[in-house]
Enzyme design. Structure first.
Site, mmCIF file in Angstrom:
data_model
loop_
_atom_site.group_PDB
_atom_site.id
_atom_site.type_symbol
_atom_site.label_atom_id
_atom_site.label_comp_id
_atom_site.label_asym_id
_atom_site.label_seq_id
_atom_site.Cartn_x
_atom_site.Cartn_y
_atom_site.Cartn_z
ATOM 1 N N CYS A 6 0.840 -1.205 0.000
ATOM 2 C CA CYS A 6 0.000 0.000 0.000
ATOM 3 C C CYS A 6 0.874 1.255 0.000
ATOM 4 C CB CYS A 6 -0.923 -0.020 1.217
ATOM 5 S SG CYS A 6 -1.794 1.525 1.464
ATOM 6 N N ASP A 32 -0.543 16.391 -1.167
ATOM 7 C CA ASP A 32 -0.914 15.573 -2.320
ATOM 8 C C ASP A 32 0.106 15.819 -3.428
ATOM 9 O OD1 ASP A 32 -3.879 14.228 -3.370
ATOM 10 O OD2 ASP A 32 -2.346 14.720 -4.845
ATOM 11 N N GLY A 95 -14.128 7.777 -7.397
ATOM 12 C CA GLY A 95 -12.785 8.231 -7.752
ATOM 13 C C GLY A 95 -11.708 7.871 -6.752
ATOM 14 N N HIS A 102 -8.264 8.096 3.187
ATOM 15 C CA HIS A 102 -7.634 9.415 3.250
ATOM 16 C C HIS A 102 -8.689 10.499 3.146
ATOM 17 C CE1 HIS A 102 -7.486 7.815 -0.850
ATOM 18 N NE2 HIS A 102 -7.688 9.046 -1.281
HETATM 19 P P1 5GP Z 1 -8.306 9.505 -4.250
HETATM 20 O O1 5GP Z 1 -8.478 9.703 -5.734
HETATM 21 O O2 5GP Z 1 -8.037 8.042 -3.919
HETATM 22 O O3 5GP Z 1 -9.394 10.091 -3.420
HETATM 23 O O4 5GP Z 1 -7.012 10.327 -3.858
HETATM 24 C C1 5GP Z 1 -5.726 9.817 -3.953
HETATM 25 C C2 5GP Z 1 -4.815 11.001 -3.957
HETATM 26 O O5 5GP Z 1 -3.515 10.549 -3.684
HETATM 27 C C3 5GP Z 1 -4.759 11.731 -5.301
HETATM 28 O O6 5GP Z 1 -5.173 13.075 -5.115
HETATM 29 C C4 5GP Z 1 -3.309 11.597 -5.720
HETATM 30 O O7 5GP Z 1 -2.805 12.762 -6.342
HETATM 31 C C5 5GP Z 1 -2.600 11.300 -4.419
HETATM 32 N N1 5GP Z 1 -1.420 10.470 -4.556
HETATM 33 C C6 5GP Z 1 -1.288 9.340 -5.309
HETATM 34 N N2 5GP Z 1 -0.065 8.832 -5.169
HETATM 35 C C7 5GP Z 1 0.593 9.636 -4.305
HETATM 36 C C8 5GP Z 1 1.923 9.615 -3.771
HETATM 37 O O8 5GP Z 1 2.744 8.727 -4.044
HETATM 38 N N3 5GP Z 1 2.257 10.620 -2.920
HETATM 39 C C9 5GP Z 1 1.378 11.604 -2.586
HETATM 40 N N4 5GP Z 1 1.820 12.546 -1.746
HETATM 41 N N5 5GP Z 1 0.124 11.654 -3.062
HETATM 42 C C10 5GP Z 1 -0.261 10.680 -3.912
HETATM 43 ZN ZN ZN Z 2 -2.295 1.297 3.684
#
Ligand code: 5GP
Ligand code: ZN
Length: 116
Positions: A6, A32, A95, A102
């Site tokens: 993860c 992010d 999404g 998170h």
């Molecule tokens: P979700 O789309 O699952 O609600 O949000 C996931 C968020 O994680 C996205 O906004 C994406 O830009 C961010 N994200 C994905 N991979 C990484 C990473 O390796 N590091 C950081 N800091 N953010 C990440």
């Molecule tokens: Zn995890």
């Protein structure tokens, strides 16, 4: 128990670099990597929980604490009184792209609603 595969568990364990802005018991906040607003932080439980739908009754207080943490970070980043948005995506149609719960904290620009 954290999940070695993860992404956010690896950030929690400092095995993957991230711009960490704050930490408190059971929660970590970092920037992010693909910000959608001038301030875009992610607040995650340090314990692996795949999504908000997977929270057990024992884990539900984490959400209240995560919101309180986000409110304090919003204040620290001067997002009040202008306002900010807290978002939790749950599942693919909403999404959610990382399967570790998170909370998004977004602010620093006008945010449209509905998000689409
Ligand atoms: P979700 O789309 O699952 O609600 O949000 C996931 C968020 O994680 C996205 O906004 C994406 O830009 C961010 N994200 C994905 N991979 C990484 C990473 O390796 N590091 C950081 N800091 N953010 C990440
Ligand atoms: Zn995890």
């Amino acid at each position: 128990m954290n999940d070695a595969a993860c992404l956010f568990c690896r950030i929690v364990e400092r095995k993957l670099p991230a711009d960490i802005v704050a930490e408190e018991e059971g929660l970590l906040a970092f920037k992010d990597v693909n910000p959608q607003a001038p301030i875009h932080l992610l607040i995650v439980p340090t314990e692996h929980v795949p999504s908000v739908a997977d929270l057990t009754e024992r884990q539900t207080p984490l959400i209240g604490r995560a919101i309180h943490f986000a409110n304090r970070l919003a204040h620290r980043h001067q997002l009040t009184p202008a306002g900010y948005r807290l978002v939790i995506n749950c599942g693919p149609q909403a999404g959610q792209s990382v399967s570790h719960l998170h909370l998004h904290l977004l602010g620093g620009r006008p945010l449209r609603w509905p998000p689409g």
